[in-house]
Enzyme design. Structure first.
Site, short mmCIF file in Angstrom:
data_model
loop_
_atom_site.label_atom_id
_atom_site.label_comp_id
_atom_site.label_asym_id
_atom_site.label_seq_id
_atom_site.Cartn_x
_atom_site.Cartn_y
_atom_site.Cartn_z
N LYS A 148 0.83 -1.21 0.00
CA LYS A 148 0.00 0.00 0.00
C LYS A 148 0.86 1.25 0.00
CE LYS A 148 -3.75 -0.20 2.56
NZ LYS A 148 -4.64 -0.31 3.75
N GLY A 178 -7.79 6.38 -2.26
CA GLY A 178 -8.56 6.13 -3.48
C GLY A 178 -8.18 4.86 -4.20
N GLY A 179 -7.48 3.93 -3.52
CA GLY A 179 -7.15 2.66 -4.13
C GLY A 179 -5.92 2.67 -5.01
N ARG A 238 -11.06 14.38 7.42
CA ARG A 238 -12.01 15.24 6.70
C ARG A 238 -13.41 14.67 6.91
NH1 ARG A 238 -13.18 11.56 2.82
NH2 ARG A 238 -11.46 10.31 1.98
#
Length: 460
Positions: A159, A165-166, A293
């Site tokens: 990762k 967002g992938g 957020r």
């Protein structure tokens, strides 16, 4: 500093949502916009609008100097970043504060700490929050990553340390192709986020994605319970619920308390979301990341708790203490949100800008439709395809699903293809109704229900 006016540094449905919350508090609203959004609903609703650049997001919604200048010229007291674009940009938060305005969200330092997934994992561990087995920090080479993967066992997930967002993510099932996948993920992360740093985690088979909403004012911290976000396509959420289904109460209490503990440990300010993987078989949960957020799916939490999260963000940014204690927050009923996108689910979800020729929204006290749409609106081709969110509440999940089916039948966006047919099919699916799903369920379901690119198949 009391907030009297707020500039919305975003577009689309979240800009409309912020404007309505701000107006409910009696605040003056200022909407920035690109040339492509000059006739948007947010521009029409705001008290004042300022053009900040051409259609390209890099020259408008990602243009920090232009946004700061617009805020200065209009006398804004605060800037709300919404989600996406600059919402988790620490430099933007710093620039807003340096210009003498309030940033509606955490400090730049908090965004840097929690936005770096490796640093966030370390902060979670220090706060006693369980983390997925994996690397202790960023990996210096593919060889180091391969060694860690061998130790924790395949399959593993590489990762990106920054962003979301992938992107910059690879699932690797064995060592044969490891180096190639590592380099591809690093290159993708560098291109997307300007940071090619990676870390590795163990893949939790058939895991569910459960996240906890938190609020903090820097001194007081609460959670607003959890959301279920397991229905995903290409690691993008499609459908969300609150609360998570089939979650034992003892697990719920530990899960939500751990999120509040993490917020407390970093002195969090504003609204944030702590995301987890949950293993049904073992009833264990593992920290993934923090989103600093407001989330796209925040309305389901609002529907079951009665808390207006956007208003709370604005109050906190203005210096008000948190207006609730943990014991004041309870779950009432169940809520489901369907993301309505301008995409054709019969053609591999191809984005489809165009004109909204007719709009019909269900009118029911249990239904909410957060959107940027009006009849005659031209959906531009330059941005994310999200048009709006259909949110439905019920006393139970079963009643909620029934009401959702009726609301989806009544919802019509004519003139462009949308994902409404997808949601109608999901709402009627027995496996979805049973709650027997996980993060990879939807992609497998789609293979049997929808055609690939160029074809068309009826939904069962």
């Amino acid at each position: 500093m009391m907030i009297r006016s707020v500039l919305i540094a975003n577009r689309g449905e979240i800009a409309v949502r912020i404007i309505r919350a701000a107006k409910a508090l009696g605040l003056r609203t200022i909407q920035v916009h690109s040339s492509a959004d000059a006739d948007s609903l947010a521009v029409r609703l705001a008290d004042e609008a300022v053009a900040i650049g051409p259609a390209a997001a890099k020259k408008s919604y990602l243009n920090i100097p232009a946004i700061i200048e617009a805020a200065r010229q209009t006398g804004a007291d605060a800037v709300h970043p919404g989600y996406g674009f600059l919402a988790e940009n620490a430099d933007f938060a710093d620039s807003v504060m340096a210009a003498g305005m309030r940033f509606v969200g955490p400090s730049g330092d908090s965004i840097r700490l929690l936005g770096d997934k490796v640093a966030a994992r370390e902060a979670a561990s220090k706060a006693g929050v369980p983390t997925v087995p994996g690397s202790d920090g960023r990996m210096s080479s593919a060889a180091e990553a391969a060694s860690i993967a061998a130790d924790i066992g395949f399959p593993v997930m590489i990762k990106a340390a920054a962003g979301g967002g992938g992107r910059g993510i690879r699932i690797i099932h064995d060592a044969d192709d490891f180096e190639k996948q590592f380099l591809q993920a690093s290159t993708e992360a560098e291109a997307a986020f300007g940071d090619g740093g990676l870390y590795v985690e163990k893949v939790i088979p058939a895991a569910r994605h459960v996240e906890v909403q938190v609020l903090g004012d820097g001194r007081n911290f609460v959670h607003c319970f959890e959301r279920e976000c397991s229905l995903q396509r290409r690691r993008q959420k499609v459908w969300e619920e609150a609360p998570a289904f089939r979650l034992p109460e003892s697990v719920r209490q530990r899960l939500c308390a751990s999120a509040a503990d993490l917020a407390r440990s970093v002195g969090y300010v504003g609204a944030g979301t702590v995301e987890y993987l949950y293993d049904d078989a073992t009833q264990n949960f593992f920290f993934i990341e923090v989103n600093t957020r407001i989330q796209v799916e925040h309305p389901v939490t609002e529907m079951v708790t009665g808390i207006d999260l956007v208003q709370e963000m604005l109050k906190i940014a203005g210096g008000a203490p948190l207006s609730m204690r943990q014991e004041d927050i309870a779950i009432a009923g169940h809520a489901i949100e369907c993301r309505i996108n301008a995409e054709d689910p019969f053609r591999d979800f191809q984005p489809w800008p165009g004109t909204v020729e007719e709009l019909s929204v269900p009118q029911d006290e249990h239904v909410r439709f957060d959107s940027m749409l009006y009849e005659g609106y031209v959906v531009p081709p330059f941005y994310d395809s999200l048009l709006g969110k259909l949110i439905v509440h019920g006393r139970t999940r079963e009643q909620c699903l029934s009401r959702l089916s009726a609301a989806l039948e009544a919802l019509a966006v004519e003139g462009i293809p949308t994902t409404i047919p997808l949601h109608r099919a999901l709402a009627a699916d027995p496996q979805v109704a049973s709650g027997d799903i996980h993060t990879r369920f939807l992609e497998r379901w789609l293979e049997s229900k929808f055609a690939g690119a160029g074809g068309k198949r009826e939904v069962a």
